[in-house]
Enzyme design. Structure first.
Site, mmCIF file in Angstrom:
data_model
loop_
_atom_site.group_PDB
_atom_site.id
_atom_site.type_symbol
_atom_site.label_atom_id
_atom_site.label_comp_id
_atom_site.label_asym_id
_atom_site.label_seq_id
_atom_site.Cartn_x
_atom_site.Cartn_y
_atom_site.Cartn_z
ATOM 1 C CG ASN A 24 -2.117 -1.095 1.180
ATOM 2 O OD1 ASN A 24 -2.435 -1.447 -0.096
ATOM 3 N ND2 ASN A 24 -2.808 -1.454 2.082
ATOM 4 N NE ARG A 94 -9.957 2.531 -5.911
ATOM 5 C CZ ARG A 94 -10.991 3.182 -6.541
ATOM 6 N NH1 ARG A 94 -11.566 3.056 -7.585
ATOM 7 N NH2 ARG A 94 -11.494 3.974 -5.594
ATOM 8 C CB CYS A 118 -8.743 -6.054 -7.958
ATOM 9 S SG CYS A 118 -8.015 -5.133 -6.596
ATOM 10 N NE ARG A 123 -11.539 -0.427 -4.396
ATOM 11 C CZ ARG A 123 -10.478 -0.943 -4.926
ATOM 12 N NH1 ARG A 123 -9.454 -0.855 -4.091
ATOM 13 N NH2 ARG A 123 -10.274 -1.419 -5.641
ATOM 14 N N PRO A 124 -15.280 4.962 -4.178
ATOM 15 C CG PRO A 124 -16.929 6.172 -3.133
ATOM 16 C CD PRO A 124 -16.245 5.112 -2.924
#
Length: 292
Positions: A24, A94, A118, A123-124
């Site tokens: 991440n 993303r 994915c 997940r706006p």
């Protein structure tokens, strides 16, 4: 042909495993590197497909990228060009949305295809866009692309309705070049936020409050290059630790930051797991007790 993982159970585990760099963190650190005007070297880069996709995107922006060794990436944005990011590589990842904040901050303009990746549920990115608008950007959506533009980004006080990691990082990257001071309230506090802010501060940014819900960013006119080591992946570490607690005779998990997985370690201690916690490792000792 589908990929298949076959697991034969019933075998006790033993040995040592080294945790790789945080996934991440990595997917945000790499876009953050383009904010400077000199090379950045990143150590502890995990071997994941997202890194390869980000490398493709960097090269499309005419950023020089070299894989020095298995875990070291050299990124030189000296000859970078702010071209529209509309290739298929954007749709595959993303985390490509981090280029929104980086390009908007550095150039005052970004054009990027709707980020893909994915599907993990809704997940706006509305919080990201609201943050950019609060800094003075105008945003339009045309032909499947976001177009962000600002003649000048100006620091502002921004309250996040949800403590979003992605929005916190993206707004922070745009704000490092904004005029004046930006304050992000209800900012995410995850270790990855601290890691990105640490990199940016090494590059010459002025970011305070990492690890708290209030981030303060004083805008700068220019950022430089630096060297940076990615924090260990706390999710990977916790996975191996739980695996060891369940099935290991004696197992050492190296390259961890114990504070990042404190909750997991405390719960395992509560259920009677024997362990030794060092400054950058955990050793799990076997137990004949049945876990319930």
């Amino acid at each position: 042909m589908e990929e298949v993982i076959k697991i034969e159970g019933g075998h006790r585990l033993h040995g040592t495993v080294r945790i790789s760099g945080s996934k991440n963190s990595t997917v945000a650190l790499i876009p953050a590197c383009v904010l400077g005007n000199a090379p950045v070297t990143i150590y502890g880069v995990p071997n994941i497909s997202d890194v390869r996709s980000l490398t493709v995107l960097l090269r499309e922006l005419n950023v020089e990228v070299k894989q020095i060794d298995e875990e070291t990436l050299y990124i030189d944005p000296t000859n970078m060009e702010n071209i529209p990011m509309v290739s298929n590589a954007v749709s595959k990842l993303r985390a490509s949305y981090y280029f929104m904040g980086a390009l908007l901050g550095k150039y005052g303009h970004a054009q990027i295809k709707m980020p893909g990746g994915c599907y993990l549920g809704p997940r706006p990115i509305d919080l990201h866009l609201k943050g950019f608008e609060a800094l003075g950007a105008t945003i339009t959506y045309e032909h499947g692309c976001y177009i962000l533009h600002a003649d000048e980004l100006v620091g502002s006080r921004i309250f996040l309705d949800i403590s979003s990691v992605g929005a916190t990082i993206n707004i922070m990257m745009a704000a490092v070049y904004a005029k004046g001071r930006t304050v992000i309230e209800n900012a995410a506090r995850e270790p990855e936020i601290i890691d990105i802010a640490t990199l940016l501060n090494k590059m010459g940014a002025k970011i305070h409050g990492m690890g708290t819900s209030t981030l303060v960013i004083d805008g700068m006119q220019e950022l430089k290059g630096c060297s940076h080591e990615i924090i260990p992946d706390r999710i990977e570490a916790a996975t191996y630790i739980i695996m060891a607690a369940a099935m290991a005779d004696d197992m050492v998990i190296e390259n961890i930051i114990p504070q990042h997985i404190e909750a997991i370690l405390m719960k395992l201690e509560e259920i009677g797991i024997q362990m030794k916690v060092g400054p950058d490792f955990v050793e799990i000792f076997g137990s004949d007790k049945e876990l319930r």
